[in-house]
Design an enzyme around this catalytic site. Structure first.
Site, PDB file in Angstrom:
ATOM      1  N   ASP A  88       0.803  -1.228   0.000  1.00  0.00           N
ATOM      2  CA  ASP A  88       0.000   0.000   0.000  1.00  0.00           C
ATOM      3  C   ASP A  88       0.828   1.267   0.000  1.00  0.00           C
ATOM      4  O   ASP A  88       0.296   2.359  -0.239  1.00  0.00           O
ATOM      5  CB  ASP A  88      -0.938   0.010   1.212  1.00  0.00           C
ATOM      6  CG  ASP A  88      -2.200  -0.801   0.979  1.00  0.00           C
ATOM      7  OD1 ASP A  88      -2.457  -1.185  -0.173  1.00  0.00           O
ATOM      8  OD2 ASP A  88      -2.934  -1.047   1.961  1.00  0.00           O
ATOM      9  N   HIS A  93       6.074  -1.538  -7.033  1.00  0.00           N
ATOM     10  CA  HIS A  93       7.166  -2.425  -6.629  1.00  0.00           C
ATOM     11  C   HIS A  93       7.600  -3.216  -7.867  1.00  0.00           C
ATOM     12  O   HIS A  93       6.809  -3.935  -8.480  1.00  0.00           O
ATOM     13  CB  HIS A  93       6.707  -3.367  -5.523  1.00  0.00           C
ATOM     14  CG  HIS A  93       6.360  -2.653  -4.247  1.00  0.00           C
ATOM     15  ND1 HIS A  93       7.294  -1.993  -3.484  1.00  0.00           N
ATOM     16  CD2 HIS A  93       5.162  -2.499  -3.605  1.00  0.00           C
ATOM     17  CE1 HIS A  93       6.703  -1.464  -2.425  1.00  0.00           C
ATOM     18  NE2 HIS A  93       5.414  -1.763  -2.472  1.00  0.00           N
ATOM     19  N   GLY A 145      -2.310  -0.988  -8.744  1.00  0.00           N
ATOM     20  CA  GLY A 145      -1.160  -0.117  -8.937  1.00  0.00           C
ATOM     21  C   GLY A 145      -0.055  -0.336  -7.933  1.00  0.00           C
ATOM     22  O   GLY A 145       0.761   0.556  -7.700  1.00  0.00           O
ATOM     23  N   LYS A 146       0.012  -1.537  -7.344  1.00  0.00           N
ATOM     24  CA  LYS A 146       0.981  -1.783  -6.274  1.00  0.00           C
ATOM     25  C   LYS A 146       2.224  -2.539  -6.736  1.00  0.00           C
ATOM     26  O   LYS A 146       3.333  -2.255  -6.291  1.00  0.00           O
ATOM     27  CB  LYS A 146       0.303  -2.571  -5.142  1.00  0.00           C
ATOM     28  CG  LYS A 146      -0.892  -1.862  -4.520  1.00  0.00           C
ATOM     29  CD  LYS A 146      -1.582  -2.761  -3.494  1.00  0.00           C
ATOM     30  CE  LYS A 146      -2.832  -2.115  -2.905  1.00  0.00           C
ATOM     31  NZ  LYS A 146      -3.517  -3.007  -1.932  1.00  0.00           N
ATOM     32  N   VAL A 147       2.026  -3.536  -7.620  1.00  0.00           N
ATOM     33  CA  VAL A 147       3.117  -4.434  -7.997  1.00  0.00           C
ATOM     34  C   VAL A 147       3.166  -4.582  -9.507  1.00  0.00           C
ATOM     35  O   VAL A 147       2.144  -4.836 -10.148  1.00  0.00           O
ATOM     36  CB  VAL A 147       2.926  -5.831  -7.357  1.00  0.00           C
ATOM     37  CG1 VAL A 147       4.007  -6.795  -7.828  1.00  0.00           C
ATOM     38  CG2 VAL A 147       2.934  -5.733  -5.836  1.00  0.00           C
TER      39      VAL A 147
END
Length: 349
Positions: A262, A277, A305-307
Site C-alpha cells: 500500500d 514495486h 497499482g501496487k506491484v
C-alpha cells in the site's frame, strides 16, 4: 500455576528438544535450486523466485523489503532473516508482532522454542502452561516474562506516541545491554540501520505488556506510551519514496504484505510519482478461491497499482521448506556484496 508445579517431569520432557535454526551460510543451495529450475510445479516456481531475488540484489537501485507473517521464525528460520540483514540483503522489514516479539525478542531473552507434537491433548498442554504452534511448543511462563520485559522497556521510555518502528528500535537498544542471546533479528537490525515495522504490533506478546503499562499509568493518573499505527504507515511510505525502485520478498501474506504494497498508493496520494514495486515474491499456502490469498495474488495487486508483473512469482509452499533454499542460493551467489547499505533507520534520526 499449581498444575505446572505438580507435573514438572512431564513438562520438562515435552520441553526437551529445542528448535535449531537453520544456517544458510553453512550449505550452498545453488546446485539444488538450479536443478529445480529444470523441473515443474513448485520446484520451478521456487527456482524462479530465487532468480528474481537475485535480480533485486543485482539491481543497484533496488531496495529490498522483507515481509513476515506466520510462524516460520519459531519453526527454524529465525537466523535466515537475521543473516539476510547482516549480509545487507534486506533494507526494511514489515512483520507481524508475533514474529518479532513472541519469537525473536523471546529468544533474545534466553528462552527457546521446542519441537513438539501436534496430536497431543491441548487441555493437558494448557494445564502445564505449554502453548502450541502446530508442532512447536512454548513455555507460557517464559512468554509472560517476555510480556513483562516489554513493560519494563515501556516504563523506561518517555510517555508519548511511538511508531512500532521507533519502539522496536528501542527494544534493540535495550537488547544491546540486556540480551541473553546475542545477534537476534531485532539487534541485527538495530546495528545495521534496518527498520522493522509491525503494523499490528499489539497483536503479540508486546500487547500484554503495553496494556499493563497503560492501566497502571491510568490508575496513577500519569501519562502513558501509545503505539501510533498511522505513523507506521507514514514512515514506511517515506522509505518507499526515498527508495524509488523496490522489491518485495514476502513470507506469508496478511497485514505485513498489504501494508508494504500500500505504500505505493499512499505515496501517490501524497503527491509523489511512486513506482510500483518492481520485483515481488510471495511464499504462501493460502488459497485464491475465497478472493483473498492472504491479501491478493501479485497479479491482482497490479490492478491496484501496487506491484509490476514483469518480475513477480507466487510460490505455493510452506515457507520453512523453500525460504532457506532461496536465501542460501542468494547468499552464495554473492550479488549482495556489491550493494550499498541503505540504513533507512537514519531517515528518522
Amino acid at each position: 500455576m499449581a498444575e505446572t508445579k505438580a507435573r514438572p517431569n512431564r513438562k520438562a520432557e515435552l520441553l526437551s528438544r529445542p528448535v535449531e535454526h537453520i544456517d544458510i551460510t553453512q550449505f550452498d543451495a545453488r546446485p539444488l535450486v538450479e536443478a529445480m529450475g529444470k523441473m515443474s510445479f513448485t520446484s520451478r516456481d521456487t527456482a524462479r523466485a530465487a532468480e528474481i531475488y537475485n535480480l533485486m540484489l543485482a539491481d543497484k537501485d533496488c531496495s529490498v523489503i522483507l515481509t513476515l507473517a506466520g510462524s516460520t521464525s519459531a519453526g527454524g528460520c529465525m537466523h535466515v532473516y537475521r543473516d539476510l540483514v547482516k549480509a545487507g540483503m534486506v533494507d526494511a522489514i514489515v512483520s507481524t508482532g508475533a514474529s518479532i516479539v513472541d519469537m525473536d525478542f523471546f529468544e533474545a531473552l534466553g528462552y527457546k522454542h521446542y519441537q513438539g507434537d501436534s496430536t497431543l491433548d491441548d487441555g493437558e498442554l494448557r494445564e502445564m502452561y505449554i502453548d502450541r504452534i502446530y508442532d512447536t511448543f512454548i513455555d507460557e511462563e517464559e512468554l509472560q516474562a517476555c510480556d513483562m520485559a516489554i513493560k519494563d522497556i515501556t516504563d523506561s521510555l518517555e510517555a508519548r506516541p511511538y511508531s512500532s518502528r521507533e519502539f522496536i528500535h528501542e527494544m534493540g537498544r535495550w537488547l544491546k545491554t540486556n540480551a541473553k542471546k546475542k545477534d537476534s533479528l531485532i539487534e541485527a537490525c538495530f546495528d545495521h540501520g534496518v527498520p522493522i515495522f509491525c503494523p499490528a504490533f499489539t497483536d503479540s506478546s508486546a500487547g500484554f505488556g503495553l496494556v499493563k503499562h497503560q492501566v497502571e499509568r491510568m490508575k496513577e493518573k500519569k501519562p502513558y506510551l501509545t503505539i501510533d499505527a498511522i505513523a507506521d504507515f507514514r514512515e514506511l511510505t517515506d522509505i518507499k519514496i526515498e527508495a524509488g525502485t523496490t522489491g518485495l520478498l514476502m513470507v506469508g501474506g496478511g497485514v505485513p504484505k498489504n501494508f508494504a504494497q500500500d505504500t505505493v498508493v499512499c505515496a501517490e496520494i501524497l503527491g509523489h510519482d511512486a513506482e510500483m514495486h518492481k520485483y515481488a515474491i510471495q511464499i504462501t499456502v493460502a488459497d485464491v478461491r475465497d478472493g483473498a490469498c492472504s491479501s491478493s495474488t501479485l497479479k491482482e495487486a497490479s490492478s491496484w497499482g501496487k506491484v509490476d508483473t514483469v518480475y513477480e512469482q507466487m510460490v505455493y509452499a510452506e515457507a520453512t521448506t523453500v525460504m532457506p533454499l532461496i536465501a542460501s542460493d542468494a547468499y552464495h551467489r554473492g550479488l549482495w556484496k556489491g550493494r550499498t547499505p541503505r540504513q533507512f533507520s537514519k531517515l528518522f534520526d
